[in-house]
Enzyme design. Structure first.
Site, PDB file in Angstrom:
ATOM      1  N   GLU A   1       0.793  -1.231   0.000  1.00  0.00           N
ATOM      2  CA  GLU A   1       0.000   0.000   0.000  1.00  0.00           C
ATOM      3  C   GLU A   1       0.827   1.284   0.000  1.00  0.00           C
ATOM      4  O   GLU A   1       0.258   2.360  -0.181  1.00  0.00           O
ATOM      5  CB  GLU A   1      -0.966   0.012   1.191  1.00  0.00           C
ATOM      6  CG  GLU A   1      -0.293   0.213   2.527  1.00  0.00           C
ATOM      7  CD  GLU A   1      -0.937  -0.642   3.610  1.00  0.00           C
ATOM      8  OE1 GLU A   1      -1.313  -1.791   3.311  1.00  0.00           O
ATOM      9  OE2 GLU A   1      -1.058  -0.151   4.729  1.00  0.00           O
ATOM     10  N   ASN A   2       2.135   1.191   0.171  1.00  0.00           N
ATOM     11  CA  ASN A   2       2.957   2.400   0.090  1.00  0.00           C
ATOM     12  C   ASN A   2       3.325   2.724  -1.363  1.00  0.00           C
ATOM     13  O   ASN A   2       4.068   3.672  -1.607  1.00  0.00           O
ATOM     14  CB  ASN A   2       4.222   2.263   0.956  1.00  0.00           C
ATOM     15  CG  ASN A   2       5.038   1.053   0.595  1.00  0.00           C
ATOM     16  OD1 ASN A   2       4.516  -0.051   0.449  1.00  0.00           O
ATOM     17  ND2 ASN A   2       6.341   1.216   0.439  1.00  0.00           N
TER      18      ASN A   2
END
Lengths: 218, 234
Positions: free
Chosen positions: A47-48
């Site tokens: 998710e980064n």
């Protein structure tokens, strides 16, 4: 015998389908990456800002600009893509991620999940967990069935601050596989050598047991 | 175009006490190291910082926390910093914890001229307290307002003197959104080149969003969790 963390991860990996985009939370969920069946292809979303997360690098090849959501150094795979955090959570909220696996402190019989805060003791923040549970089509929780005091973590109602409401679909604990249904937890499988009675005793929330419950095979 | 400044100290020269700042970076990845060091040198205080994380005790925003320069953090995860926890528990530091996607999208909204966004993250939790809830197609969403920081501080890989920016790998993360949100946006880059050298097809942040840019230096690029795998024996 209760499952090990690796066995919980291995059992969850059996839910993966070819072509799935998958988000794995920190803790036991990251181990699922080690058990992806060899005959299918899945894409791991970090998710980064990465689609196509690869394994950890070899020693000496660590790249400080290439980390996962748990801040560990990783690699990419052929077909990877980098993007920013808004696009990352955009694809999550838009329902493009097929399966999300995360840990939990408590799950309720209606599928509420608490996994981010213990008031007065642990207040590190929710990170991406609330986005994931509010958006994912398919949420599998990896958790211990009871806490270190032996108290059930599968409850009628969560006592800890919630991460999301009515969102968990499936739980793989160290002693059972359960689905969350309209009528409570439904027992699907038991860990090898674990009895239905033991699972009933350790589940405080409403538990449905229908017919013969098979043992998980490893 | 007069966006190039000599360095971090010049870039942050007019940031006042009490300013609302937004900083790019995820953990220690893609953080504006030079500007953070300059803010510590300048000693500016009473800051409110929008940043996904708070660094570690002795790096990143942790350096500003050590000097008691931060009044309030708006973040999604602050677990790696013991000094942070201490200041939080003692009441010295105000903290607002918000979902990571919400933090990114509230910055993005400002850059897209949208005053607010709707997100399902946090519905039914303490994050929803005091917020408007609307139902769309049978699902509840929280209304969240755009962030409009006085100054945005970002780290990029390459930039030119028009302020166009390109980011590197997962060091991109929040930087493009933070860059769009600032009333004044400051960019530190690893490679500053003249306009015309960067391919327009590859620009991640168009220069219109960037007011000050400088050539950064001496990046430490600390790794928080060095994780490796063994080579198979031949």
């Amino acid at each position: 015998m209760a499952l090990t963390k690796e066995q919980i991860a291995e059992r969850i990996a059996r839910e993966l389908k070819d072509g799935y985009y998958v988000n794995l939370g920190i803790g036991i969920p990251t181990l699922v990456a080690n058990y992806i069946p060899k005959d299918i292809h899945v894409v791991l979303q970090s998710e980064n800002g990465l689609l196509g997360m690869g394994p950890f690098p070899f020693e000496g090849e660590e790249d400080p600009d290439l980390i996962n959501a748990g801040k560990q150094t990783i690699t990419t795979v052929p077909g990877s893509a980098f993007f920013d955090s808004a696009l990352s959570f955009g694809m999550i909220r838009a329902g493009k991620v097929d399966l999300t696996v995360l840990g939990a402190m408590e799950v309720s019989e209606e599928g509420d999940i608490a996994n981010w805060k213990i008031p007065g003791k642990m207040v590190k923040g929710m990170g991406g967990a609330m986005d994931l549970v509010a958006s994912a089509k398919n949420i599998v929780v990896a958790m211990m069935h009871t806490n270190p005091k032996g108290e059930s973590k599968l409850l009628p109602k969560c006592t800890l601050p919630l991460t999301g409401v009515k969102c968990v679909k499936m739980i793989v604990s160290d002693i059972a596989v359960l689905n969350v249904t309209q009528n409570g937890f439904k027992l699907i499988e038991r860990a090898p050598g674990v009895s239905v009675e033991e699972i009933k005793a350790k589940t405080a929330g409403k538990l449905i047991v229908e017919g013969e419950i098979p043992e998980m095979k490893f | 175009m007069n966006k190039i400044v000599s360095g971090a100290d010049e870039a942050i020269r007019d940031i006042p006490d009490g300013a609302l700042l937004a900083l790019g970076g995820f953990g220690l990845c893609g953080i504006p190291e030079n500007c953070i060091a300059a803010l510590v040198r300048k000693g500016v205080k009473q800051l409110t910082c929008i940043s996904n994380n708070a660094g570690v005790d002795d790096f990143g925003i942790g350096l500003m926390l050590k000097q008691r320069q931060v009044k309030k953090m708006i973040s999604s995860y602050v677990g790696e910093n013991a000094e942070f926890e201490r200041q939080l528990l003692s009441g010295e530091l105000e903290v607002e914890l918000i979902p990571q996607g919400t933090l990114a999208t509230r910055c993005m909204a400002a850059g897209y001229g949208m005053p607010a966004i709707f997100t399902p993250a946090g519905v039914g939790t303490e994050v929803a307290e005091g917020k408007e809830v609307r139902n769309f197609n049978g699902k509840d969403y929280l209304m969240e307002y755009a962030f409009t920081p006085d100054f945005s501080i970002v780290k990029a890989w390459k930039g030119d003197d028009h302020g166009n920016l390109i980011y590197h790998e997962t060091a991109r993360n929040f930087n493009p959104l933070v860059a769009m949100a600032g009333k004044i946006t400051i960019a530190e880059v690893e490679e500053l080149v003249p306009a015309g050298e960067l391919d327009p097809n590859n620009i991640h942040t168009p220069g219109i969003y960037v007011h000050r840019i400088f050539q950064g230096s001496s990046y430490e690029k600390r790794i928080e969790q060095r994780t490796v795998r063994k080579r198979k024996k031949e």
